[in-house]
Design a protein around this motif. Structure first.
Motif, short mmCIF file in Angstrom:
data_model
loop_
_atom_site.label_atom_id
_atom_site.label_comp_id
_atom_site.label_asym_id
_atom_site.label_seq_id
_atom_site.Cartn_x
_atom_site.Cartn_y
_atom_site.Cartn_z
N ALA A 1 0.83 -1.34 -0.02
CA ALA A 1 0.24 0.15 -0.03
C ALA A 1 0.93 1.16 0.01
N TYR A 2 0.38 2.36 -0.49
CA TYR A 2 0.96 3.59 -0.54
C TYR A 2 0.74 4.46 0.69
N VAL A 3 -0.15 4.08 1.32
CA VAL A 3 -0.40 4.70 2.67
C VAL A 3 -0.33 3.54 3.62
N ILE A 4 0.05 4.07 5.03
CA ILE A 4 -0.25 2.96 5.93
C ILE A 4 -1.64 3.09 6.69
N GLU A 5 -2.34 1.98 6.53
CA GLU A 5 -3.52 1.59 7.25
C GLU A 5 -3.58 0.49 8.09
N THR A 6 -4.45 0.82 9.16
CA THR A 6 -4.50 -0.45 10.42
C THR A 6 -5.65 -1.14 10.14
N SER B 1 -14.55 -2.47 2.37
CA SER B 1 -14.22 -1.29 2.31
C SER B 1 -15.05 -0.30 3.11
N GLY B 2 -14.57 0.34 4.15
CA GLY B 2 -15.72 1.24 4.92
C GLY B 2 -15.75 2.43 4.00
N HIS B 3 -14.66 2.92 3.37
CA HIS B 3 -14.70 4.26 2.72
C HIS B 3 -15.56 4.09 1.65
N ALA B 4 -15.78 2.94 1.00
CA ALA B 4 -16.58 2.78 -0.34
C ALA B 4 -17.88 2.83 0.48
N SER B 5 -18.24 1.93 1.51
CA SER B 5 -19.68 1.67 1.89
C SER B 5 -20.08 3.02 2.54
N LEU B 6 -19.42 3.82 2.93
CA LEU B 6 -19.96 5.23 3.46
C LEU B 6 -20.27 6.23 2.34
N GLY B 7 -19.09 6.13 1.22
CA GLY B 7 -19.46 7.01 0.20
C GLY B 7 -20.74 6.50 -0.61
N PHE B 8 -20.86 5.46 -0.75
CA PHE B 8 -21.99 4.85 -1.66
C PHE B 8 -23.35 5.11 -0.77
N PHE B 9 -23.28 4.99 0.69
CA PHE B 9 -24.32 5.28 1.47
C PHE B 9 -24.71 6.70 1.21
N LEU B 10 -23.90 7.66 1.31
CA LEU B 10 -24.07 8.97 1.26
C LEU B 10 -24.69 9.44 -0.08
N ALA B 11 -23.92 9.15 -1.13
CA ALA B 11 -24.42 9.10 -2.60
C ALA B 11 -25.81 8.76 -2.84
N ALA C 1 -12.45 4.12 -5.88
CA ALA C 1 -11.22 4.01 -6.87
C ALA C 1 -10.14 4.44 -6.12
N SER C 2 -10.02 5.37 -5.31
CA SER C 2 -8.86 5.96 -4.59
C SER C 2 -8.25 5.04 -3.77
N ARG C 3 -9.20 4.04 -2.97
CA ARG C 3 -8.72 3.14 -2.20
C ARG C 3 -7.99 1.94 -2.69
N VAL C 4 -8.50 1.66 -3.92
CA VAL C 4 -7.80 0.76 -5.01
C VAL C 4 -6.53 1.32 -5.58
N LEU D 1 -4.68 3.42 -3.97
CA LEU D 1 -3.86 3.56 -3.01
C LEU D 1 -3.22 2.21 -2.53
N ASN D 2 -3.75 1.19 -3.12
CA ASN D 2 -3.34 -0.35 -2.70
C ASN D 2 -3.84 -0.60 -1.25
N VAL D 3 -4.81 0.07 -0.67
CA VAL D 3 -5.35 -0.22 0.52
C VAL D 3 -6.40 -1.23 0.64
N HIS D 4 -7.04 -1.46 -0.80
CA HIS D 4 -8.18 -2.58 -0.87
C HIS D 4 -7.92 -2.91 -2.24
N THR D 5 -8.62 -4.13 -2.57
CA THR D 5 -8.99 -4.66 -3.76
C THR D 5 -9.96 -4.27 -4.35
N ILE D 6 -10.10 -4.62 -5.79
CA ILE D 6 -11.63 -4.00 -6.28
C ILE D 6 -12.71 -4.87 -5.77
N ASN D 7 -12.38 -5.88 -5.33
CA ASN D 7 -13.57 -6.88 -4.72
C ASN D 7 -13.88 -6.30 -3.44
N GLN D 8 -13.10 -5.94 -2.52
CA GLN D 8 -13.35 -5.42 -1.12
C GLN D 8 -13.91 -4.08 -1.18
#
Length: 144
Positions: free
Chosen positions: A54-59, A65-75, A108-111, A113-120
């Motif tokens: 990954a390009y950034v450190i994530e724990t 993906s929580g970011h994708a979940s929240l992004g799509f919920f909000l949208a 797409a940014s999560r993919v 940045l290599n913190v998630h795969t497309i499936n996640q």
């Protein structure tokens, strides 16, 4: 005697609340919490590690993906409640584009940045969309 009168006043105040007026806000908050909660639970069930390059450190775990979940919920929620106004197709179209792009760029940014795969990210998007649709359905049924 004094205690009973305070309890009676509280009961009357609760009875006077018109929750139907705030059902959209209630559904938004409950949907947001449901999205966060379901992602947390699923991450701890699946326990899928994040990609190692990954390009950034994530724990924490990666699936879903929580970011994708929240992004799509909000949208999805905002598209339904803010953009969908009768008789204003230009605003509707621009709103769909902006809010849809918002959710897709987050995913797409999560993919990227290599913190998630497309499936996640896809699973996260499905979770966020499903919870938003359930929240919308709940409010529509309450208003009928």
């Amino acid at each position: 005697m004094k205690k009973q009168s305070k309890q009676k006043k509280v009961a009357e105040a609760i009875g006077n609340l018109k929750l139907d007026e705030y059902i959209d806000i209630y559904a938004f908050i409950v949907g947001l919490l449901a999205t966060i909660g379901s992602v947390y639970v699923l991450k701890n069930i699946f326990k899928v590690p994040r990609p190692s390059n990954a390009y950034v450190i994530e724990t924490g775990y990666a699936m879903p993906s929580g970011h994708a979940s929240l992004g799509f919920f909000l949208a999805v929620f905002l598209i339904y409640y803010i953009v969908k106004k009768p008789g204003n197709s230009f605003r509707e179209t621009i709103g769909w584009i902006i809010l849809g792009a918002f959710a897709i760029i987050i995913a797409a940014s999560r993919v990227f940045l290599n913190v998630h795969t497309i499936n996640q990210v896809t699973i996260g998007a499905i979770i966020g969309t499903a919870i938003a649709l359930l929240a919308i359905l709940y409010t529509r049924r309450k208003k009928i």
